[in-house]
Design a protein around this motif. Structure first.
Motif, PDB file in Angstrom:
ATOM      1  N   ARG A   1       0.821  -1.197   0.000  1.00 37.01           N
ATOM      2  CA  ARG A   1       0.000   0.000   0.000  1.00 37.01           C
ATOM      3  C   ARG A   1       0.872   1.272   0.000  1.00 37.01           C
ATOM      4  O   ARG A   1       0.834   2.072   0.926  1.00 37.01           O
TER       5      ARG A   1
ATOM      6  N   PHE B   1       0.638   0.232 -13.030  1.00 42.57           N
ATOM      7  CA  PHE B   1      -0.319   0.724 -12.025  1.00 42.57           C
ATOM      8  C   PHE B   1      -1.745   0.670 -12.573  1.00 42.57           C
ATOM      9  O   PHE B   1      -2.666   0.186 -11.903  1.00 42.57           O
ATOM     10  N   VAL B   2      -1.940   1.160 -13.796  1.00 41.92           N
ATOM     11  CA  VAL B   2      -3.275   1.150 -14.392  1.00 41.92           C
ATOM     12  C   VAL B   2      -3.755  -0.286 -14.593  1.00 41.92           C
ATOM     13  O   VAL B   2      -4.932  -0.599 -14.356  1.00 41.92           O
TER      14      VAL B   2
ATOM     15  N   GLU C   1      -2.935  -2.941 -12.843  1.00 42.07           N
ATOM     16  CA  GLU C   1      -3.292  -3.511 -11.543  1.00 42.07           C
ATOM     17  C   GLU C   1      -4.624  -2.956 -11.039  1.00 42.07           C
ATOM     18  O   GLU C   1      -5.478  -3.708 -10.544  1.00 42.07           O
ATOM     19  N   GLN C   2      -4.855  -1.654 -11.212  1.00 37.38           N
ATOM     20  CA  GLN C   2      -6.073  -1.035 -10.709  1.00 37.38           C
ATOM     21  C   GLN C   2      -7.311  -1.507 -11.482  1.00 37.38           C
ATOM     22  O   GLN C   2      -8.341  -1.838 -10.886  1.00 37.38           O
TER      23      GLN C   2
ATOM     24  N   PHE D   1     -10.301  -3.725 -10.102  1.00 46.86           N
ATOM     25  CA  PHE D   1     -11.669  -3.201 -10.154  1.00 46.86           C
ATOM     26  C   PHE D   1     -12.614  -4.194 -10.824  1.00 46.86           C
ATOM     27  O   PHE D   1     -13.755  -4.388 -10.379  1.00 46.86           O
TER      28      PHE D   1
ATOM     29  N   GLU E   1      -9.086  -3.300  -2.844  1.00 41.96           N
ATOM     30  CA  GLU E   1      -7.772  -3.255  -3.491  1.00 41.96           C
ATOM     31  C   GLU E   1      -7.702  -2.174  -4.550  1.00 41.96           C
ATOM     32  O   GLU E   1      -6.663  -1.588  -4.797  1.00 41.96           O
ATOM     33  N   SER E   2      -8.798  -1.889  -5.217  1.00 40.31           N
ATOM     34  CA  SER E   2      -8.832  -0.868  -6.251  1.00 40.31           C
ATOM     35  C   SER E   2      -9.168   0.483  -5.658  1.00 40.31           C
ATOM     36  O   SER E   2      -9.934   0.589  -4.674  1.00 40.31           O
ATOM     37  N   LEU E   3      -8.615   1.531  -6.247  1.00 38.31           N
ATOM     38  CA  LEU E   3      -8.918   2.893  -5.828  1.00 38.31           C
ATOM     39  C   LEU E   3     -10.235   3.384  -6.409  1.00 38.31           C
ATOM     40  O   LEU E   3     -10.707   4.462  -6.059  1.00 38.31           O
TER      41      LEU E   3
END
Length: 405
Positions: A39, A124-125, A127-128, A132, A148-150
């Motif tokens: 994190r 990063f994108v 993984e997000q 999601f 886990e996702s923003l």
């Protein structure tokens, strides 16, 4: 519709994706050591992005690194055998030569840094959006969101299942766009340097000059042989003399054999054979040309003055071809007329003078633009000499001066 789906079906989209992800490996390894990948906050991401940069700058100084990056870019960023596209056979404009200057090293450093940051952004994108999408699956199944996702999950229940493909499609199209931009950056940062472009241009120029020279060689040699054969055959038919016919056939045989030798030499050059090409004739063999013209029935008055065997090789070889073309020109356009030939080595210059009477009614501007005469002018200019061709006092004259230096 096919165009809309093309980025998803092209193999190069996924090789570019892999290329971008590999670029983030160094940052992720460094980040795993410090400050850690559990994190990470905004400040941690800045550290992860900046710590590997000095290492990349040091690596960019090593010349072979540029070659390695160029090979990777060619294989993974551009359509090739792995991509089912029409332009897969085209050569990408990416150099695979090691760094030859500090400018090359600077461009390599910029490329490595860009690849690092772009790779981290894509990682990063990726993984997000994948996280999601998995959260949407859990929400559709009624499970709790793990956070886990923003990106917040919009509710729960079966409607979330309809949204599962959306982040994946966004990811794929985003990766396709990032891959295109990365390929464009590779052309600018890993493309040939000014030195490499100049060397390629010089090589191309040399190839064109060599092709032009070979074309002139074939024109002069084969053209002379065919002209002599035609004139000899016509004269033998008109003479109806067995002895003359025998001499004509002998001349045709000798001229044809010489032309075949020239043709074989040129073919050896074109095939880039390891066998040495046969020797090109020089002015010391000018008697062969004069005898061939005489055997055609022309009256040749020749004067060879000076030490022809001391003429430098390039000048002597080109002088032979100029004399050959001048005699061929006479036989082709004027027939078996008297020919006056003068070859003189005078000081630092070689002079060739070939004259023959003009047929009655020949216009003053006749025979000034043929390929043979143009070849004579090109040969003379290439050696820094001068040439004059055209009518002169009722005769056709070819006059050439070549410097021996």
């Amino acid at each position: 519709m096919s165009r809309l789906l093309a980025p998803l079906t092209r193999a190069v989209t996924y090789t570019r994706w892999l290329h971008l992800l590999v670029g983030a490996v160094v940052a992720l390894v460094c980040g795993a050591v410090y400050p850690g990948l559990t994190r990470p906050g905004f400040g941690d991401w800045l550290v992860i992005l900046l710590i590997p940069v000095p290492l990349l700058l040091v690596a960019a100084v090593i010349p072979v690194v540029r070659r390695a990056e160029g090979l990777q870019a060619r294989l993974m960023l551009f359509p090739g055998a792995h991509a089912r596209v029409e332009d897969g056979s085209r050569e990408p404009g990416v150099s695979v030569a090691p760094s030859a200057s500090w400018r090359d090293r600077g461009r390599t450093a910029a490329w490595l840094t860009l690849r690092l940051w772009a790779g981290c952004a894509v990682a990063f994108v990726t993984e997000q959006l994948m996280a999601f999408s998995l959260e949407l699956v859990d929400a559709a199944a009624g499970g709790p969101a793990d956070g886990e996702s923003l990106i917040p999950v919009p509710g729960h229940g079966w409607p979330c299942a309809l949204l599962v493909p959306v982040p994946l499609l966004v990811l794929l199209y985003g990766v396709a766009l990032a891959g295109r931009l990365m390929a464009a950056a590779a052309l600018g940062l890993l493309g040939p340097s000014a030195t490499e472009r100049l060397a390629a241009l010089e090589e191309r120029t040399e190839q064109l000059l060599e092709r032009n020279r070979i074309a002139r060689e074939l024109h002069d040699s084969i053209g002379h042989a065919l002209t002599v054969a035609v004139v000899q055959a016509g004269a033998a038919r008109a003479a109806a003399d067995p002895a003359f016919t025998d001499r004509a056939l002998h001349a045709i045989e000798e001229t044809g054999r010489a032309a075949l030798e020239d043709l074989e030499r040129v073919l050896l050059v074109l095939r880039e054979s390891e066998q040495p090409a046969s020797r090109r004739p020089t002015l010391s063999e000018a008697d062969r040309l004069l005898d061939s013209a005489r055997a055609s029935g022309a009256e040749v008055d020749a004067e060879l003055a000076g030490a022809l065997d001391t003429v430098p090789g390039p000048v002597s070889r080109e002088g032979y071809r100029i004399l050959q073309e001048a005699l061929t020109n006479v036989l082709r356009h004027s027939g078996t007329v008297p020919i006056r030939v003068a070859v003189t080595v005078d000081g630092a210059r070689l002079r060739l003078d070939v004259r023959n009477p003009l047929p009655p009614g020949t216009p003053a501007q006749a025979r000034t633009g043929g390929s043979g005469l143009r070849g004579i002018r090109e040969r003379a200019a290439l050696l820094g000499g001068q040439s004059r061709t055209g009518p002169h006092e009722g005769q056709w004259r070819v006059q050439v001066e070549l410097p021996l230096g």
